[in-house]
Write an enzyme that holds these catalytic residues in place. Structure first.
Site, PDB file in Angstrom:
ATOM      1  N   TYR A 148      48.017  -0.288  75.949  1.00 51.48           N
ATOM      2  CA  TYR A 148      48.647  -1.446  75.289  1.00 51.48           C
ATOM      3  C   TYR A 148      48.897  -2.611  76.255  1.00 51.48           C
ATOM      4  O   TYR A 148      48.560  -3.762  75.960  1.00 51.48           O
ATOM      5  CB  TYR A 148      49.975  -0.980  74.676  1.00 51.48           C
ATOM      6  CG  TYR A 148      50.784  -2.046  73.976  1.00 51.48           C
ATOM      7  CD1 TYR A 148      50.399  -2.558  72.743  1.00 51.48           C
ATOM      8  CD2 TYR A 148      51.977  -2.517  74.536  1.00 51.48           C
ATOM      9  CE1 TYR A 148      51.166  -3.523  72.094  1.00 51.48           C
ATOM     10  CE2 TYR A 148      52.750  -3.474  73.894  1.00 51.48           C
ATOM     11  CZ  TYR A 148      52.336  -3.971  72.672  1.00 51.48           C
ATOM     12  OH  TYR A 148      53.103  -4.928  72.037  1.00 51.48           O
ATOM     13  N   THR A 220      66.991   2.200  80.650  1.00 52.19           N
ATOM     14  CA  THR A 220      67.642   0.945  80.260  1.00 52.19           C
ATOM     15  C   THR A 220      66.619  -0.046  79.689  1.00 52.19           C
ATOM     16  O   THR A 220      65.470  -0.086  80.127  1.00 52.19           O
ATOM     17  CB  THR A 220      68.347   0.287  81.466  1.00 52.19           C
ATOM     18  OG1 THR A 220      67.411   0.207  82.553  1.00 52.19           O
ATOM     19  CG2 THR A 220      69.568   1.075  81.886  1.00 52.19           C
ATOM     20  N   ARG A 285      63.957  -1.787  82.151  1.00 57.58           N
ATOM     21  CA  ARG A 285      63.239  -3.053  81.911  1.00 57.58           C
ATOM     22  C   ARG A 285      64.219  -4.074  81.351  1.00 57.58           C
ATOM     23  O   ARG A 285      64.952  -3.784  80.413  1.00 57.58           O
ATOM     24  CB  ARG A 285      62.098  -2.824  80.915  1.00 57.58           C
ATOM     25  CG  ARG A 285      61.350  -4.086  80.558  1.00 57.58           C
ATOM     26  CD  ARG A 285      60.214  -3.814  79.606  1.00 57.58           C
ATOM     27  NE  ARG A 285      59.119  -3.094  80.232  1.00 57.58           N
ATOM     28  CZ  ARG A 285      58.194  -2.411  79.547  1.00 57.58           C
ATOM     29  NH1 ARG A 285      58.245  -2.337  78.243  1.00 57.58           N
ATOM     30  NH2 ARG A 285      57.212  -1.806  80.187  1.00 57.58           N
TER      31      ARG A 285
HETATM   32  P1  NAD Z   1      53.945  -5.017  63.453  1.00 62.16           P
HETATM   33  O1  NAD Z   1      53.187  -3.751  63.672  1.00 62.16           O
HETATM   34  O2  NAD Z   1      55.103  -4.969  62.522  1.00 62.16           O
HETATM   35  O3  NAD Z   1      52.972  -6.180  62.990  1.00 62.16           O
HETATM   36  C1  NAD Z   1      51.649  -6.280  63.410  1.00 62.16           C
HETATM   37  C2  NAD Z   1      50.804  -6.500  62.178  1.00 62.16           C
HETATM   38  O4  NAD Z   1      49.450  -6.679  62.593  1.00 62.16           O
HETATM   39  C3  NAD Z   1      50.823  -5.317  61.209  1.00 62.16           C
HETATM   40  O5  NAD Z   1      51.264  -5.714  59.942  1.00 62.16           O
HETATM   41  C4  NAD Z   1      49.383  -4.853  61.171  1.00 62.16           C
HETATM   42  O6  NAD Z   1      48.948  -4.393  59.902  1.00 62.16           O
HETATM   43  C5  NAD Z   1      48.644  -6.110  61.581  1.00 62.16           C
HETATM   44  N1  NAD Z   1      47.309  -5.819  62.084  1.00 62.16           N
HETATM   45  C6  NAD Z   1      46.942  -4.829  62.923  1.00 62.16           C
HETATM   46  N2  NAD Z   1      45.622  -4.853  63.104  1.00 62.16           N
HETATM   47  C7  NAD Z   1      45.155  -5.884  62.351  1.00 62.16           C
HETATM   48  C8  NAD Z   1      43.867  -6.381  62.105  1.00 62.16           C
HETATM   49  N3  NAD Z   1      42.770  -5.830  62.647  1.00 62.16           N
HETATM   50  N4  NAD Z   1      43.725  -7.446  61.267  1.00 62.16           N
HETATM   51  C9  NAD Z   1      44.815  -8.005  60.675  1.00 62.16           C
HETATM   52  N5  NAD Z   1      46.071  -7.547  60.872  1.00 62.16           N
HETATM   53  C10 NAD Z   1      46.229  -6.495  61.695  1.00 62.16           C
HETATM   54  O7  NAD Z   1      54.402  -5.508  64.906  1.00 62.16           O
HETATM   55  P2  NAD Z   1      55.427  -6.655  65.319  1.00 62.16           P
HETATM   56  O8  NAD Z   1      56.615  -5.983  65.876  1.00 62.16           O
HETATM   57  O9  NAD Z   1      55.585  -7.622  64.215  1.00 62.16           O
HETATM   58  O10 NAD Z   1      54.636  -7.324  66.522  1.00 62.16           O
HETATM   59  C11 NAD Z   1      53.914  -8.543  66.390  1.00 62.16           C
HETATM   60  C12 NAD Z   1      53.247  -8.878  67.713  1.00 62.16           C
HETATM   61  O11 NAD Z   1      54.236  -8.981  68.748  1.00 62.16           O
HETATM   62  C13 NAD Z   1      52.238  -7.841  68.200  1.00 62.16           C
HETATM   63  O12 NAD Z   1      51.186  -8.484  68.863  1.00 62.16           O
HETATM   64  C14 NAD Z   1      53.028  -7.040  69.201  1.00 62.16           C
HETATM   65  O13 NAD Z   1      52.204  -6.406  70.157  1.00 62.16           O
HETATM   66  C15 NAD Z   1      53.905  -8.118  69.817  1.00 62.16           C
HETATM   67  N6  NAD Z   1      55.117  -7.576  70.430  1.00 62.16           N
HETATM   68  C16 NAD Z   1      56.090  -7.031  69.640  1.00 62.16           C
HETATM   69  C17 NAD Z   1      57.228  -6.495  70.214  1.00 62.16           C
HETATM   70  C18 NAD Z   1      58.316  -5.871  69.393  1.00 62.16           C
HETATM   71  O14 NAD Z   1      59.298  -5.389  69.960  1.00 62.16           O
HETATM   72  N7  NAD Z   1      58.222  -5.852  68.065  1.00 62.16           N
HETATM   73  C19 NAD Z   1      57.375  -6.527  71.616  1.00 62.16           C
HETATM   74  C20 NAD Z   1      56.359  -7.080  72.393  1.00 62.16           C
HETATM   75  C21 NAD Z   1      55.241  -7.627  71.778  1.00 62.16           C
END
Ligand code: NAD
Length: 334
Positions: A148, A220, A285
């Site tokens: 990831y 943490t 972190r």
């Molecule tokens: P989430 O899993 O709720 O949302 C991601 C969405 O992307 C999902 O609805 C999924 O169906 C969609 N998706 C996956 N593959 C896809 C594809 N091929 N085509 C179209 N849609 C697709 O996650 P989130 O928490 O809303 O995170 C959003 C972004 O923020 C992501 O990139 C994640 O890596 C990043 N992020 C989130 C966090 C957190 O704590 N939530 C922390 C760091 C980074």
């Protein structure tokens, strides 16, 4: 008013962002690979579509129509339980960002946002429970989270080079653990705050006053409430800040302290069983917010206790309805 496309709009952060953009009067295209009835939030005023953005043709279809901006929040992701066991799937998200950037270039979309993560930071700097907060420069020399984190770091650089070589304005956030209502709380992709709320509620509803905690509970972390995440995301997108920026809370707590807070909200004390072989991630972190404060004179400031209260109430209602209807889960359908 702008015309804005949100990738991953059926997910947690995407759903909240679409809501905020619509409220501000923008015209919003919303795309996710999940069928519409599985989106966490559906906004009637958005032009919502189901498309798999890992495919080049799907990205072109999504981007067509004269968008001013794209926010890419689409990724195959989850909490530690998911990312430690699905490294290839996590890396395949590289196709989403790559094809979206290529479509943005082809169709002349001038501004692009990419949601990176604190998982890009060098693992050697996260070995202590009493961690020194991570500043943006700590991503290099590179030793990110396997799978990831490598995908996130690579896609950050892809954004950088599309900016330098093709003139697309790219903005990159490094989110630190985001939590709040309308997100994943079960099914294997949930993160610690939602998982702990769910476990506490389930313990109460089942009349079994026990909770399993992954690891020693001494790890943490900091946790950012969704409203701060959406605000910081838009501030960054509309700014001159070309380099990746931490968007995270710096209220550091141990997982044991997180459980203390949720127990207090629930008015319960549970017996804690520690599963030392479960995925637990790095020891410590936190987000160094020096840069975000310098640039915006702002940082995510919602108190963990306040955000958790709202999150707990939402998960409680979801689980209560699910229980009445004889379902285990209402939300996490992949
Ligand atoms: P989430 O899993 O709720 O949302 C991601 C969405 O992307 C999902 O609805 C999924 O169906 C969609 N998706 C996956 N593959 C896809 C594809 N091929 N085509 C179209 N849609 C697709 O996650 P989130 O928490 O809303 O995170 C959003 C972004 O923020 C992501 O990139 C994640 O890596 C990043 N992020 C989130 C966090 C957190 O704590 N939530 C922390 C760091 C980074």
């Amino acid at each position: 008013m702008k015309k804005i496309l949100v990738g991953g709009a059926g997910g947690f952060i995407g759903g909240h962002l679409v809501g905020a953009l619509l409220q501000q009067g923008h015209q919003v295209g919303a795309v996710d690979k999940k069928p519409l009835d599985h989106w966490y939030q559906r906004h009637a005023d958005a032009d919502s579509k189901t498309l798999d953005l890992s495919l080049k043709e799907a990205c072109e279809e999504a981007v067509r129509g004269g968008y001013d901006e794209i926010y890419n929040l689409a990724a195959d992701m989850g909490g530690m339980g998911f990312i430690e066991n699905n490294k290839a799937l996590c890396m395949l998200s590289v196709l989403i960002n790559t094809h979206l950037l290529m479509a943005a270039k082809k169709h002349g979309v001038p501004r692009f946002f990419y949601s990176s993560s604190a998982c890009v930071y060098n693992g050697d700097k996260q070995r202590d429970f009493n961690i020194t907060a991570l500043k943006e420069a700590d991503a290099y020399p590179a030793l990110p989270e396997d799978g990831y984190g490598w995908e996130k770091l690579f896609s950050e650089r892809m954004c950088r080079h599309f900016r330098e070589d093709f003139g697309i304005v790219t903005r990159v956030s490094r989110y630190h653990n985001v939590y709040g209502p309308h997100g994943t709380y079960d099914g294997g992709r949930e993160k610690a705050p939602a998982a702990i709320c769910r476990k506490v509620i389930t313990a109460i509803q089942n009349g079994q006053p026990v909770i399993e905690i992954w690891g020693s509970g001494e790890q943490t972390r900091s946790f950012m409430y969704i409203d701060d995440c959406v605000k910081g995301t838009q501030m960054l997108m509309n700014s001159d800040c070309a380099e990746p920026l931490n968007i995270g809370s710096n209220e550091l707590v141990s997982i044991n302290q997180l459980v203390d807070i949720v127990e207090e909200i629930a008015g319960v004390k549970l017996q804690r069983n520690y599963n030392l072989s479960a995925p637990k991630g790095v020891n410590g972190r936190n987000s160094d917010n020096t840069l975000i404060k310098q640039i915006f004179n702002w940082e995510p400031g919602t108190k963990l206790r306040d955000g958790l209260e709202k999150t707990y109430r939402w998960i409680y209602d979801e689980l209560t309805v699910a229980r009445k209807e004889g379902r285990v889960s209402t939300v996490n359908r992949y």
